[in-house]
Enzyme design. Structure first.
Site, short mmCIF file in Angstrom:
data_model
loop_
_atom_site.label_atom_id
_atom_site.label_comp_id
_atom_site.label_asym_id
_atom_site.label_seq_id
_atom_site.Cartn_x
_atom_site.Cartn_y
_atom_site.Cartn_z
N ASP A 48 0.88 -1.17 0.00
CA ASP A 48 0.00 0.00 0.00
C ASP A 48 0.92 1.21 0.00
O ASP A 48 1.57 1.51 1.01
CB ASP A 48 -0.90 0.01 1.23
CG ASP A 48 -1.88 1.19 1.24
OD1 ASP A 48 -1.65 2.16 0.49
OD2 ASP A 48 -2.86 1.15 1.99
N HIS A 49 0.99 1.90 -1.13
CA HIS A 49 2.01 2.95 -1.27
C HIS A 49 1.83 4.09 -0.28
O HIS A 49 2.79 4.81 0.02
CB HIS A 49 2.06 3.48 -2.70
CG HIS A 49 0.87 4.32 -3.09
ND1 HIS A 49 -0.27 3.79 -3.64
CD2 HIS A 49 0.66 5.67 -3.00
CE1 HIS A 49 -1.13 4.77 -3.87
NE2 HIS A 49 -0.59 5.91 -3.49
N HIS B 16 -6.12 2.26 1.81
CA HIS B 16 -5.42 3.48 2.23
C HIS B 16 -5.95 4.07 3.54
O HIS B 16 -5.21 4.26 4.51
CB HIS B 16 -5.51 4.56 1.14
CG HIS B 16 -4.90 4.16 -0.16
ND1 HIS B 16 -3.84 3.29 -0.25
CD2 HIS B 16 -5.18 4.53 -1.43
CE1 HIS B 16 -3.51 3.14 -1.53
NE2 HIS B 16 -4.30 3.88 -2.25
#
Length: 491
Positions: A176-177, A239
């Protein structure tokens, strides 16, 4: 960041695709430019297209010129980076093609190998199975799974089960960036590296928490893909829920992968379900219509190419989450995200309670006397603490106004370039550090909570509420905290 001293092979499935060209290869280039890649580290693009290594190098060079402007004049890094690049033509659904990795001696000399699956999740299982059948799942080999991991709990479980049949949990990195952003990691530093905040990090002192991820873009020509996902699946399930976990988790015993993730899973399990009639009072969903953004008229969701006017897919979600544990009992967590909103930004707002008694007579002062900790993730990365201060001047009396104490990361560290999220995360994979990646049980717990919301929505004939592009979402989303006696933090 610490240097990755051990050389490894980085194999990118979907190596010619948009994610690879826009994010992954520029991130690897920056790591090389900063001296963080070991001398013999190799980068191997893999996709179905027939292409020579030279053609692939040219394609990467064009992408770097577009997405890493500094690469144009950097004649030291490019020759070194170019020599790292090679290419393998592999059809992910043809197991026999995987023998070509042996021809390229992937993983030879006991080198670590990172297989980055920048493909459709539907291919994750078959790719991992083919890698295993060719002996490419040894302990020193790892796979990175790009989101989305399914559409719901059942499909996510099916993907994870296929992958875990061939790779151990410690070899799997679910990315998950958002967790690679500097300010997100600074959230842990603020909480657990200072004596100032953690004693005040509970329901006795915090009134509410707000997490906003706002986008000005629409579906950008990907209507068919986005309509199968929607804002709840695309943004909230990963996110926003991950950010919530970092805000709400208990202090881990150590700063290592399992200790941190053990605390995050406790938060997910303590999330109060949003199901049935609860979903109508705790959530708001919307779809963007025509409007103005930055002085330009933009299309509505149903004006986009390929759209279907019968769609009920949400482009905006606002919701109230509650965590049923001692630390957070009674503290609402307001989450919102959407496309075509007024401004592009992401932030976490910790809203502290009012002082118990005001010694100042002015009624307006009482309303102002609330502290806020604001952690901005984008477009700029900074942290600010709002405190009350007397307005200067002998004739002003004791009038107070809020003043922000700002920490700009670029200014605090002499404008040192802040690494992109993918840079840190890719380096962590190469170093075999899974702290910032999601574990199997985290993914399942998040999907279980989100499935309750989706299930409730599916039982109603009510369509998502329309909102004008350039606004802050449907009017009902503004009312969500208002009915609790609160307001959204203004940008």
């Amino acid at each position: 960041m610490k240097v990755s001293l051990k050389a490894c092979d980085v194999v990118i499935f979907g190596g010619g695709g948009d994610l690879a060209m826009r994010k992954l290869l520029p991130a690897l280039y920056h790591l090389d430019m900063d001296g963080l890649l070991a001398k013999d580290t190799r980068i191997i693009g893999a996709s179905r297209r027939d292409m020579s290594a030279k053609d692939y190098q040219e394609k990467v060079r064009e992408a770097l010129n577009e997405f890493v402007p500094t690469s144009v004049g950097d004649e030291k890094t490019w020759p070194r980076f170019k020599d790292r690049l090679s290419y393998v033509s592999v059809d992910a659904q043809q197991e026999s093609d995987f023998a070509r990795f042996n021809e390229h001696e992937v993983g030879s000399d006991d080198r670590d190998v990172v297989f980055y699956l920048a493909t459709s999740p539907d291919l994750f299982g078959s790719i991992c199975s083919s890698l295993a059948n060719h002996g490419l799942n040894q302990e020193r080999m790892r796979v990175v799974l790009e989101k989305p991991l399914g559409r719901d709990l059942m499909s996510s479980r099916a993907i994870n089960d296929e992958v875990t049949q061939n790779f151990g949990e410690k070899q799997i990195f679910r990315i998950d960036h958002y967790l690679g952003k500097e300010t997100v990691q600074n959230l842990l530093a603020i909480r657990f590296g200072n004596t100032l905040f953690e004693p005040l990090w509970d329901s006795a002192h915090i009134d509410n928490v707000q997490i906003t991820v706002s986008e000005t873009v629409g579906v950008e020509g990907r209507w068919g893909y986005y309509d199968k996902a929607g804002a709840l699946r695309d943004m909230v399930q990963n996110h926003l829920v991950q950010l919530l976990c970092l805000v709400a988790m208990e202090p881990p015993g150590r700063n290592d992968a399992d200790s941190v993730r053990d605390e995050k899973i406790k938060v997910l399990k303590a999330l109060r379900p949003i199901e049935g009639a609860n979903a109508y009072t705790k959530t708001v969903r919307g779809q963007y219509a025509k409007g103005m953004i930055n002085g330009k008229e933009v299309k509505g969701y149903f004006d986009e190419e390929g759209s279907n006017p019968e769609s009920r897919t949400e482009t905006f979600v606002a919701l109230r989450a509650d965590i049923d544990n001692w630390r957070w009992a009674g503290v609402p967590f307001y989450l919102r995200t959407g496309k075509r909103l007024g401004q592009r930004y992401s932030e976490i707002v910790i809203q502290y309670k009012s002082i118990p008694h005001s010694i100042f007579n002015d009624e307006s002062n009482r309303q102002l006397q609330r502290n806020q900790l604001i952690i901005r993730l984008q477009p700029e990365e900074k942290i600010s603490l709002t405190v009350m201060n007397k307005v200067p001047g002998a004739g002003e009396g004791m009038n107070l106004q809020p003043v922000d104490l700002n920490l700009s990361l670029s200014e605090a560290f002499n404008n040192k370039r802040s690494p992109e999220a993918y840079e840190r995360l890719l380096l962590d994979v190469m170093r075999n550090d899974a702290t910032l990646f999601m574990r199997y049980d985290e993914v399942e717990a998040a999907w279980k909570w989100v499935d309750g919301i989706m299930g409730a929505w599916s039982q109603t004939s009510e369509r998502p509420k329309e909102y004008a592009s350039g606004s802050w979402g449907p009017a009902a989303s503004m009312a969500l905290p208002i009915k609790d006696g609160r307001n959204w933090h203004d940008y």
